[in-house]
Write a protein that holds these residues in place. Sequence first.
Motif, PDB file in Angstrom:
ATOM      1  N   PRO A   1      24.574  90.349  70.899  1.00 56.05           N
ATOM      2  CA  PRO A   1      24.572  90.309  72.366  1.00 56.05           C
ATOM      3  C   PRO A   1      25.925  90.006  73.018  1.00 56.05           C
ATOM      4  N   TYR A   2      26.861  89.363  72.322  1.00 53.61           N
ATOM      5  CA  TYR A   2      28.167  89.057  72.903  1.00 53.61           C
ATOM      6  C   TYR A   2      29.179  90.171  72.690  1.00 53.61           C
ATOM      7  N   GLY A   3      28.750  91.271  72.093  1.00 56.30           N
ATOM      8  CA  GLY A   3      29.651  92.397  71.889  1.00 56.30           C
ATOM      9  C   GLY A   3      30.480  92.315  70.619  1.00 56.30           C
ATOM     10  N   LEU A   4      30.164  91.371  69.767  1.00 56.11           N
ATOM     11  CA  LEU A   4      30.882  91.211  68.493  1.00 56.11           C
ATOM     12  C   LEU A   4      30.117  91.931  67.389  1.00 56.11           C
ATOM     13  N   LEU A   5      30.838  92.371  66.372  1.00 56.65           N
ATOM     14  CA  LEU A   5      30.176  92.957  65.209  1.00 56.65           C
ATOM     15  C   LEU A   5      29.129  91.971  64.701  1.00 56.65           C
ATOM     16  N   HIS A   6      27.910  92.418  64.571  1.00 53.59           N
ATOM     17  CA  HIS A   6      26.804  91.565  64.120  1.00 53.59           C
ATOM     18  C   HIS A   6      27.052  91.181  62.661  1.00 53.59           C
ATOM     19  N   GLY A   7      26.861  89.903  62.339  1.00 53.80           N
ATOM     20  CA  GLY A   7      27.023  89.449  60.959  1.00 53.80           C
ATOM     21  C   GLY A   7      26.096  90.180  60.013  1.00 53.80           C
TER      22      GLY A   7
ATOM     23  N   THR B   1      27.861  92.424  39.519  1.00 53.50           N
ATOM     24  CA  THR B   1      28.279  91.591  40.643  1.00 53.50           C
ATOM     25  C   THR B   1      29.536  92.205  41.251  1.00 53.50           C
ATOM     26  N   TYR B   2      29.571  92.232  42.577  1.00 53.81           N
ATOM     27  CA  TYR B   2      30.702  92.785  43.327  1.00 53.81           C
ATOM     28  C   TYR B   2      31.182  91.804  44.377  1.00 53.81           C
ATOM     29  N   ASP B   3      32.503  91.717  44.533  1.00 56.10           N
ATOM     30  CA  ASP B   3      33.113  91.066  45.680  1.00 56.10           C
ATOM     31  C   ASP B   3      33.362  92.151  46.710  1.00 56.10           C
ATOM     32  N   VAL B   4      33.024  91.877  47.957  1.00 51.62           N
ATOM     33  CA  VAL B   4      33.208  92.859  49.023  1.00 51.62           C
ATOM     34  C   VAL B   4      34.058  92.220  50.120  1.00 51.62           C
ATOM     35  N   VAL B   5      35.129  92.907  50.484  1.00 49.83           N
ATOM     36  CA  VAL B   5      36.000  92.462  51.571  1.00 49.83           C
ATOM     37  C   VAL B   5      35.904  93.488  52.693  1.00 49.83           C
TER      38      VAL B   5
ATOM     39  N   CYS C   1      35.074  89.710  56.991  1.00 57.45           N
ATOM     40  CA  CYS C   1      33.967  89.143  56.220  1.00 57.45           C
ATOM     41  C   CYS C   1      34.270  89.262  54.727  1.00 57.45           C
ATOM     42  N   THR C   2      33.835  88.270  53.988  1.00 57.77           N
ATOM     43  CA  THR C   2      33.868  88.317  52.528  1.00 57.77           C
ATOM     44  C   THR C   2      32.435  88.120  52.045  1.00 57.77           C
ATOM     45  N   SER C   3      32.018  88.972  51.126  1.00 56.78           N
ATOM     46  CA  SER C   3      30.645  88.912  50.631  1.00 56.78           C
ATOM     47  C   SER C   3      30.645  89.055  49.112  1.00 56.78           C
ATOM     48  N   ARG C   4      29.571  88.593  48.512  1.00 52.23           N
ATOM     49  CA  ARG C   4      29.350  88.798  47.077  1.00 52.23           C
ATOM     50  C   ARG C   4      27.914  89.243  46.896  1.00 52.23           C
ATOM     51  N   ILE C   5      27.724  90.310  46.130  1.00 48.97           N
ATOM     52  CA  ILE C   5      26.387  90.841  45.885  1.00 48.97           C
ATOM     53  C   ILE C   5      26.152  90.968  44.386  1.00 48.97           C
ATOM     54  N   THR C   6      24.964  90.577  43.963  1.00 53.33           N
ATOM     55  CA  THR C   6      24.532  90.726  42.576  1.00 53.33           C
ATOM     56  C   THR C   6      23.310  91.631  42.554  1.00 53.33           C
ATOM     57  N   CYS C   7      23.329  92.598  41.641  1.00 60.10           N
ATOM     58  CA  CYS C   7      22.208  93.532  41.481  1.00 60.10           C
ATOM     59  C   CYS C   7      21.667  93.435  40.062  1.00 60.10           C
ATOM     60  N   SER C   8      20.365  93.575  39.960  1.00 61.21           N
ATOM     61  CA  SER C   8      19.701  93.649  38.662  1.00 61.21           C
ATOM     62  C   SER C   8      19.547  95.119  38.303  1.00 61.21           C
ATOM     63  N   LEU C   9      19.718  95.441  37.025  1.00 63.29           N
ATOM     64  CA  LEU C   9      19.566  96.815  36.552  1.00 63.29           C
ATOM     65  C   LEU C   9      18.231  96.932  35.836  1.00 63.29           C
ATOM     66  N   ILE C  10      17.366  97.782  36.386  1.00 62.06           N
ATOM     67  CA  ILE C  10      15.982  97.911  35.927  1.00 62.06           C
ATOM     68  C   ILE C  10      15.792  99.281  35.277  1.00 62.06           C
ATOM     69  N   PRO C  11      15.146  99.339  34.112  1.00 54.51           N
ATOM     70  CA  PRO C  11      14.884 100.648  33.494  1.00 54.51           C
ATOM     71  C   PRO C  11      14.146 101.576  34.461  1.00 54.51           C
ATOM     72  N   ARG C  12      14.562 102.836  34.511  1.00 54.41           N
ATOM     73  CA  ARG C  12      13.982 103.834  35.416  1.00 54.41           C
ATOM     74  C   ARG C  12      12.481 103.982  35.267  1.00 54.41           C
TER      75      ARG C  12
ATOM     76  N   ALA D   1      27.506  85.941  52.482  1.00 52.12           N
ATOM     77  CA  ALA D   1      28.613  86.429  53.295  1.00 52.12           C
ATOM     78  C   ALA D   1      29.235  85.280  54.076  1.00 52.12           C
ATOM     79  N   THR D   2      30.544  85.330  54.186  1.00 51.17           N
ATOM     80  CA  THR D   2      31.284  84.415  55.040  1.00 51.17           C
ATOM     81  C   THR D   2      31.966  85.269  56.101  1.00 51.17           C
ATOM     82  N   HIS D   3      31.718  84.943  57.362  1.00 48.59           N
ATOM     83  CA  HIS D   3      32.284  85.694  58.480  1.00 48.59           C
ATOM     84  C   HIS D   3      33.535  84.957  58.959  1.00 48.59           C
ATOM     85  N   HIS D   4      34.693  85.615  58.832  1.00 50.41           N
ATOM     86  CA  HIS D   4      35.980  84.971  59.105  1.00 50.41           C
ATOM     87  C   HIS D   4      36.467  85.156  60.534  1.00 50.41           C
ATOM     88  N   ARG D   5      36.248  86.344  61.089  1.00 47.48           N
ATOM     89  CA  ARG D   5      36.739  86.626  62.434  1.00 47.48           C
ATOM     90  C   ARG D   5      35.885  87.699  63.055  1.00 47.48           C
ATOM     91  N   ALA D   6      35.962  87.785  64.367  1.00 49.68           N
ATOM     92  CA  ALA D   6      35.168  88.763  65.096  1.00 49.68           C
ATOM     93  C   ALA D   6      35.868  90.115  65.127  1.00 49.68           C
TER      94      ALA D   6
END
Length: 151
Positions: free
Chosen positions: A57-63, A121-125, A135-146, A95-100
């Motif tokens: 609502p303030y016009g900033l990128l939504h977290g 696991t991935y680091d995302v900048v 923003c800095t984020s880290r995501i972990t995914c599980s790998l599941i047999p098809r 996620a850590t939000h550093h600036r708008a």
Amino acid sequence: MTDETAASPTAPLSVDEVLAGMPAGMGALSDKMGITLLEVSADRVVATMPVEGNTQPYGLLHGGASVVLAETLGSMGSAVHAHPDKLSVGVDINATHHRAATDGIVTGVATAVHLGRSMTTYDVVITDERGKRVCTSRITCSLIPRERFSL
């Protein structure tokens, strides 16, 4: 493609090749958010997203929009790593939000931290057009047999 390249689990694929292997492309949410995939491999994934249309609502990128971008990138890299025998599902993200960011385009770069048999696991900048970290984020995914999925 040489045998050495074909055998490499992190050999780069074209964006079109990766999206052709996904039943719904990057998914409806990524489409709504305006995410554009630029580069994809198991080691590194890069995409952009407009700030406009993804604000709070303030016009900033939504977290939450930053988190959607981060999860999309980590999931895509994980899916490339898991292909063709497994599917990737997100199990943890922070996620850590550093600036708008208030306008323009943000760019997300996911870099693999761990590419295992059952987990990634991935680091995302995420940065703005000036190269400032939003923003800095880290995501972990599980790998599941098809075979455990009915797609």
